[in-house]
Design a protein around this motif. Structure first.
Motif, short mmCIF file in Angstrom:
data_model
loop_
_atom_site.label_atom_id
_atom_site.label_comp_id
_atom_site.label_asym_id
_atom_site.label_seq_id
_atom_site.Cartn_x
_atom_site.Cartn_y
_atom_site.Cartn_z
N ILE A 1 2.23 -2.88 -6.47
CA ILE A 1 2.66 -2.49 -7.76
C ILE A 1 3.46 -1.04 -7.57
O ILE A 1 4.08 -0.52 -8.73
CB ILE A 1 1.88 -2.68 -9.08
CG1 ILE A 1 0.54 -1.91 -8.46
CG2 ILE A 1 1.53 -4.15 -9.23
CD1 ILE A 1 -0.46 -1.89 -9.78
N ALA A 2 2.93 -0.40 -6.46
CA ALA A 2 3.27 0.93 -6.23
C ALA A 2 3.07 1.29 -4.93
O ALA A 2 2.34 0.83 -4.26
CB ALA A 2 2.52 1.91 -7.46
N VAL A 3 3.76 2.24 -4.30
CA VAL A 3 3.67 2.92 -3.08
C VAL A 3 4.07 4.53 -3.38
O VAL A 3 4.65 4.93 -4.11
CB VAL A 3 4.85 2.44 -2.14
CG1 VAL A 3 4.65 1.07 -1.75
CG2 VAL A 3 6.31 2.66 -2.59
N SER A 4 3.18 5.33 -2.30
CA SER A 4 3.32 6.68 -2.12
C SER A 4 3.12 7.14 -0.98
O SER A 4 2.45 6.94 -0.18
CB SER A 4 2.24 7.15 -3.01
OG SER A 4 2.08 8.62 -3.12
N PRO A 5 4.23 7.84 -0.46
CA PRO A 5 5.30 8.55 -1.22
C PRO A 5 6.44 7.10 -1.34
O PRO A 5 6.46 6.30 -0.60
CB PRO A 5 6.07 9.44 -0.43
CG PRO A 5 5.60 9.20 1.08
CD PRO A 5 4.08 8.52 0.79
N ALA B 1 9.47 3.12 -7.51
CA ALA B 1 8.19 3.05 -7.37
C ALA B 1 7.48 2.18 -6.29
O ALA B 1 6.38 2.40 -5.85
CB ALA B 1 7.26 2.92 -8.91
N THR B 2 8.33 0.92 -6.03
CA THR B 2 7.89 0.27 -4.95
C THR B 2 8.71 0.28 -3.57
O THR B 2 8.45 -0.66 -3.05
CB THR B 2 7.55 -1.12 -5.59
OG1 THR B 2 8.72 -1.74 -6.07
CG2 THR B 2 6.53 -1.19 -6.63
N THR B 3 9.35 1.15 -3.59
CA THR B 3 10.17 1.34 -2.62
C THR B 3 9.81 2.43 -1.52
O THR B 3 9.92 3.71 -2.02
CB THR B 3 11.95 1.41 -3.11
OG1 THR B 3 12.13 0.08 -3.80
CG2 THR B 3 12.69 1.49 -1.80
N GLY C 1 7.92 -4.22 -3.76
CA GLY C 1 7.37 -4.75 -4.83
C GLY C 1 7.07 -6.21 -5.11
O GLY C 1 8.18 -7.05 -4.81
N GLY C 2 6.07 -6.64 -5.37
CA GLY C 2 5.62 -8.20 -5.64
C GLY C 2 5.35 -8.70 -4.05
O GLY C 2 4.57 -9.98 -4.47
N LEU C 3 5.42 -8.07 -3.06
CA LEU C 3 4.86 -8.60 -1.85
C LEU C 3 3.06 -8.70 -1.90
O LEU C 3 2.47 -7.81 -2.47
CB LEU C 3 5.21 -7.86 -0.46
CG LEU C 3 6.59 -7.88 -0.30
CD1 LEU C 3 6.86 -7.20 0.99
CD2 LEU C 3 7.28 -9.27 -0.02
N ASP C 4 2.69 -9.59 -1.04
CA ASP C 4 1.08 -9.66 -1.20
C ASP C 4 0.96 -8.66 0.26
O ASP C 4 1.71 -8.20 1.06
CB ASP C 4 0.63 -11.11 -0.73
CG ASP C 4 1.35 -11.51 0.73
OD1 ASP C 4 2.09 -10.97 1.14
OD2 ASP C 4 0.78 -12.63 0.97
N PRO C 5 -0.37 -8.31 0.32
CA PRO C 5 -0.84 -7.36 1.27
C PRO C 5 -0.56 -7.67 2.90
O PRO C 5 0.03 -6.90 3.51
CB PRO C 5 -2.42 -7.47 1.36
CG PRO C 5 -2.76 -7.97 -0.05
CD PRO C 5 -1.60 -8.74 -0.40
N VAL C 6 -0.51 -9.34 3.10
CA VAL C 6 0.01 -9.53 4.25
C VAL C 6 1.75 -9.24 4.76
O VAL C 6 1.99 -8.72 5.78
CB VAL C 6 -0.23 -11.12 4.66
CG1 VAL C 6 0.27 -11.50 5.98
CG2 VAL C 6 -1.66 -11.25 4.30
#
Length: 171
Positions: free
Chosen positions: A148-152, A96-98, A114-119
């Motif tokens: 916490i999530a990426v799409s796609p 979900a975060t890859t 997953g867990g990274l900040d926006p920067v």
């Protein structure tokens, strides 16, 4: 071909050595065949060398680009360490975060956000030339402003120039 050399001006003739030297040069010039050149072969060889050089440079650039994305994935996109995985993390959570980055040659490399900040997420995606589009959502137990999530997400493949929606923890 016969070369006729007139004696130097001033009315004086050649010395016997000079006359012998001129005769030897005339003899050599008359007996020597001119070299033959095949322009078509020379042009073909030049084109082949140019094409090989271009292919080599292109391959190096492709590998350097792929290496950059691979290095970015290994580094986590920032100088901060990625959070340690816990034993209850499932493959579905990790997917979900890859972002699965796809190369032109068909290869892929996972970019774990997953867990990274926006920067950090922006830096990692920018290295792969993927445009991030950020949004926020609340999720229990997450670090505020962490991905916490990426799409796609994996197993879907994303290519250079595409846009990925990145969801950050609202806190």
């Amino acid at each position: 071909m016969t070369l006729h050399v007139s004696p130097p001006s001033g009315g004086m003739g050649y010395s016997p050595f000079e006359q012998e030297l001129v005769n030897a040069m005339n003899e050599y010039a008359s007996s020597s065949d001119a070299p033959q050149f095949d322009a078509a072969v020379i042009a073909r060889v030049a084109r082949r060398k140019r094409a090989t050089a271009i292919a080599g440079i292109s391959a190096a650039l492709i590998l350097a680009g792929g290496g950059t994305a691979l290095a970015a994935a290994a580094a986590g996109g920032s100088h901060t360490a990625a959070p340690a995985a816990t034993s209850h993390t499932t493959t579905a959570d990790k997917n979900a975060t890859t972002v699965l980055y796809g190369f032109k040659n068909g290869g892929t490399v996972p970019l774990e956000l997953g867990g990274l900040d926006p920067v950090g997420a922006r830096a990692l995606l920018s290295k792969a030339q993927i445009t991030p589009q950020f949004g926020k959502a609340s999720s229990p137990g997450c670090k505020p402003t962490s991905v916490i999530a990426v799409s796609p997400h994996a197993p879907a493949v994303v290519h250079k120039g595409e846009t990925v929606k990145v969801t950050l923890c609202a806190g």
